[in-house]
Design a protein around this motif. Structure first.
Motif, PDB file in Angstrom:
ATOM      1  N   PRO A  77       0.822  -1.219   0.000  1.00 43.54           N
ATOM      2  CA  PRO A  77       0.000   0.000   0.000  1.00 43.54           C
ATOM      3  C   PRO A  77       0.855   1.268   0.000  1.00 43.54           C
ATOM      4  CG  PRO A  77      -0.785  -1.578   1.636  1.00 43.54           C
ATOM      5  CD  PRO A  77       0.542  -2.087   1.157  1.00 43.54           C
ATOM      6  N   TYR A  78       0.300   2.331  -0.562  1.00 45.15           N
ATOM      7  CA  TYR A  78       0.980   3.623  -0.579  1.00 45.15           C
ATOM      8  C   TYR A  78       0.694   4.377   0.721  1.00 45.15           C
ATOM      9  CZ  TYR A  78       1.936   2.967  -5.533  1.00 45.15           C
ATOM     10  OH  TYR A  78       2.400   2.473  -6.737  1.00 45.15           O
ATOM     11  N   THR A  79       1.752   4.840   1.348  1.00 42.98           N
ATOM     12  CA  THR A  79       1.616   5.646   2.562  1.00 42.98           C
ATOM     13  C   THR A  79       1.609   7.122   2.191  1.00 42.98           C
ATOM     14  OG1 THR A  79       4.000   5.843   2.907  1.00 42.98           O
ATOM     15  CG2 THR A  79       2.909   3.894   3.836  1.00 42.98           C
ATOM     16  N   ASP A  80       1.343   7.985   3.174  1.00 39.17           N
ATOM     17  CA  ASP A  80       1.412   9.430   2.933  1.00 39.17           C
ATOM     18  C   ASP A  80       2.812   9.833   2.472  1.00 39.17           C
ATOM     19  OD1 ASP A  80      -1.231   9.688   3.648  1.00 39.17           O
ATOM     20  OD2 ASP A  80      -0.797  10.333   5.704  1.00 39.17           O
ATOM     21  N   GLU A  81       3.821   9.210   3.053  1.00 36.16           N
ATOM     22  CA  GLU A  81       5.195   9.515   2.662  1.00 36.16           C
ATOM     23  C   GLU A  81       5.469   9.086   1.224  1.00 36.16           C
ATOM     24  OE1 GLU A  81       4.292   7.988   5.439  1.00 36.16           O
ATOM     25  OE2 GLU A  81       4.804   9.532   6.943  1.00 36.16           O
ATOM     26  N   ASP A  82       4.838   8.003   0.795  1.00 38.50           N
ATOM     27  CA  ASP A  82       5.016   7.531  -0.575  1.00 38.50           C
ATOM     28  C   ASP A  82       4.436   8.502  -1.594  1.00 38.50           C
ATOM     29  OD1 ASP A  82       6.235   5.186   0.266  1.00 38.50           O
ATOM     30  OD2 ASP A  82       4.350   4.066   0.335  1.00 38.50           O
ATOM     31  N   LEU A  83       3.490   9.326  -1.146  1.00 40.06           N
ATOM     32  CA  LEU A  83       2.788  10.245  -2.045  1.00 40.06           C
ATOM     33  C   LEU A  83       3.201  11.698  -1.842  1.00 40.06           C
ATOM     34  CD1 LEU A  83      -0.782   8.683  -1.704  1.00 40.06           C
ATOM     35  CD2 LEU A  83       0.917   8.246  -3.483  1.00 40.06           C
ATOM     36  N   ALA A  84       4.278  11.924  -1.111  1.00 39.46           N
ATOM     37  CA  ALA A  84       4.769  13.293  -0.867  1.00 39.46           C
ATOM     38  C   ALA A  84       5.580  13.740  -2.077  1.00 39.46           C
ATOM     39  CB  ALA A  84       5.611  13.341   0.402  1.00 39.46           C
ATOM     40  N   TYR A  85       4.888  14.242  -3.076  1.00 32.61           N
ATOM     41  CA  TYR A  85       5.506  14.542  -4.360  1.00 32.61           C
ATOM     42  C   TYR A  85       6.680  15.502  -4.258  1.00 32.61           C
ATOM     43  CZ  TYR A  85       1.160  12.419  -5.959  1.00 32.61           C
ATOM     44  OH  TYR A  85       0.120  11.557  -6.145  1.00 32.61           O
ATOM     45  N   TYR A  86       7.612  15.316  -5.190  1.00 32.87           N
ATOM     46  CA  TYR A  86       8.808  16.152  -5.319  1.00 32.87           C
ATOM     47  C   TYR A  86       9.728  16.046  -4.092  1.00 32.87           C
ATOM     48  CZ  TYR A  86       5.872  18.034  -9.004  1.00 32.87           C
ATOM     49  OH  TYR A  86       5.058  18.154 -10.104  1.00 32.87           O
ATOM     50  N   THR A  87       9.687  14.890  -3.446  1.00 31.64           N
ATOM     51  CA  THR A  87      10.611  14.625  -2.332  1.00 31.64           C
ATOM     52  C   THR A  87      11.410  13.352  -2.602  1.00 31.64           C
ATOM     53  OG1 THR A  87       8.976  13.317  -1.098  1.00 31.64           O
ATOM     54  CG2 THR A  87       9.025  15.710  -0.684  1.00 31.64           C
ATOM     55  N   ASP A  88      11.402  12.905  -3.859  1.00 36.68           N
ATOM     56  CA  ASP A  88      11.987  11.623  -4.235  1.00 36.68           C
ATOM     57  C   ASP A  88      11.292  10.484  -3.506  1.00 36.68           C
ATOM     58  OD1 ASP A  88      13.768  10.073  -5.774  1.00 36.68           O
ATOM     59  OD2 ASP A  88      15.092   9.810  -4.048  1.00 36.68           O
ATOM     60  N   CYS A  89       9.984  10.625  -3.370  1.00 39.98           N
ATOM     61  CA  CYS A  89       9.180   9.594  -2.715  1.00 39.98           C
ATOM     62  C   CYS A  89       8.963   8.422  -3.673  1.00 39.98           C
ATOM     63  CB  CYS A  89       7.839  10.176  -2.274  1.00 39.98           C
ATOM     64  SG  CYS A  89       6.791  10.700  -3.649  1.00 39.98           S
ATOM     65  N   ARG A  90       8.282   7.443  -3.180  1.00 42.04           N
ATOM     66  CA  ARG A  90       8.026   6.248  -3.995  1.00 42.04           C
ATOM     67  C   ARG A  90       7.288   6.596  -5.285  1.00 42.04           C
ATOM     68  NH1 ARG A  90       3.866   1.484  -2.002  1.00 42.04           N
ATOM     69  NH2 ARG A  90       3.729   0.337  -3.981  1.00 42.04           N
ATOM     70  N   ALA A  91       6.255   7.422  -5.201  1.00 43.46           N
ATOM     71  CA  ALA A  91       5.497   7.794  -6.398  1.00 43.46           C
ATOM     72  C   ALA A  91       6.380   8.546  -7.386  1.00 43.46           C
ATOM     73  CB  ALA A  91       4.286   8.641  -6.016  1.00 43.46           C
ATOM     74  N   ASP A  92       7.221   9.445  -6.899  1.00 42.28           N
ATOM     75  CA  ASP A  92       8.147  10.177  -7.771  1.00 42.28           C
ATOM     76  C   ASP A  92       9.042   9.208  -8.538  1.00 42.28           C
ATOM     77  OD1 ASP A  92       7.178  12.626  -6.907  1.00 42.28           O
ATOM     78  OD2 ASP A  92       8.786  12.945  -5.451  1.00 42.28           O
ATOM     79  N   ARG A  93       9.621   8.263  -7.826  1.00 45.78           N
ATOM     80  CA  ARG A  93      10.568   7.327  -8.451  1.00 45.78           C
ATOM     81  C   ARG A  93       9.866   6.432  -9.475  1.00 45.78           C
ATOM     82  NH1 ARG A  93      12.074   6.982  -3.017  1.00 45.78           N
ATOM     83  NH2 ARG A  93      11.140   4.912  -2.832  1.00 45.78           N
ATOM     84  N   GLU A  94       8.663   5.964  -9.123  1.00 51.62           N
ATOM     85  CA  GLU A  94       7.926   5.104 -10.056  1.00 51.62           C
ATOM     86  C   GLU A  94       7.563   5.854 -11.327  1.00 51.62           C
ATOM     87  OE1 GLU A  94       5.784   2.106  -6.815  1.00 51.62           O
ATOM     88  OE2 GLU A  94       4.589   3.629  -7.871  1.00 51.62           O
ATOM     89  N   GLN A  95       7.116   7.084 -11.191  1.00 53.57           N
ATOM     90  CA  GLN A  95       6.680   7.833 -12.369  1.00 53.57           C
ATOM     91  C   GLN A  95       7.854   8.213 -13.261  1.00 53.57           C
ATOM     92  OE1 GLN A  95       3.617   6.644 -11.843  1.00 53.57           O
ATOM     93  NE2 GLN A  95       2.940   8.422 -13.006  1.00 53.57           N
ATOM     94  N   LYS A  96       9.033   8.312 -12.699  1.00 54.18           N
ATOM     95  CA  LYS A  96      10.229   8.611 -13.501  1.00 54.18           C
ATOM     96  C   LYS A  96      10.706   7.394 -14.281  1.00 54.18           C
ATOM     97  CE  LYS A  96      12.063  12.222 -10.423  1.00 54.18           C
ATOM     98  NZ  LYS A  96      13.148  12.559  -9.455  1.00 54.18           N
TER      99      LYS A  96
END
Length: 203
Positions: A77-96
């Motif tokens: 599951p995605y946590t709040d930290e995973d979705l903290a955009y522009y912080t090299d979070c999990r979502a940032d890395r996946e989308q790159k």
């Protein structure tokens, strides 16, 4: 004494059974249809929602179409930290990473029964979350119709729907997607479904 021992054994068996049932239930809830139906619909509304906005829209679409509803649940599951955009979070890395494919918990058990699929997702950095790519590459959509829709605060659908289409076979009928605001669509959603010719399923 024998009666007391028998009573204790009965209690232990009862507690053990309850514990097993709870564990099995947790497993069965992963990736199952949220609203299984009888008879089944030939329309499936599939969605991924990390914050709830896309879920609300998907539920509205399923209600309006009398369709089945399926949530794409990430294995991790995605946590709040995973979705903290522009912080090299999990979502940032996946989308790159265009090759990122987050794992999904569970599968649609009988995709063959569905001829039309509405596919809902949020916009992350101008694109669909990579887990949507995982979903599209997990099934054969030959001969099926897919209509994507997305939610976002301000971004449009961009090239997200055409990029996703590239992951499907040429025999998949792909309908141009639409973006809806975070606050929901109301009549706009119904108008779009009618416009693209997806109508209510008879039960």
């Amino acid at each position: 004494m024998k009666s007391a021992i028998a009573l204790i054994v009965s209690w232990l068996m009862m507690f053990s059974a309850c514990g097993c049932q709870a564990t099995e239930g947790d497993v069965e809830n992963k990736g199952q249809l949220e609203r299984p139906s009888t008879p089944s619909s030939n329309i499936l509304v599939v969605y991924f929602s990390a914050t709830g906005a896309t879920k609300t829209l998907a539920e509205s679409a399923a209600d309006y179409l009398n369709a089945d509803l399926y949530e794409i649940v990430p294995e991790i599951p995605y946590t709040d930290e995973d979705l903290a955009y522009y912080t090299d979070c999990r979502a940032d890395r996946e989308q790159k990473d265009p090759d990122a494919r987050p794992e999904i918990a569970g599968m649609v058990e009988d995709m063959n029964q569905y001829g039309t699929i509405l596919l809902g997702y949020p916009i992350w950095h101008g694109q669909a979350p990579r887990i949507i790519s995982t979903f599209l590459e997990s099934y054969d959509f030959s001969g099926k119709t897919i209509a994507p829709f997305c939610t976002s605060h301000s971004s449009g659908i961009g090239s997200s729907d055409t990029d996703l289409y590239a992951l499907c076979g040429k025999d998949t009928k792909w309908i141009k997607g639409k973006r809806f605001g975070r606050d929901g669509a109301g009549e706009e959603l119904k108008d779009w479904l009618n416009e693209i010719g997806i109508t209510q399923t008879e039960r």
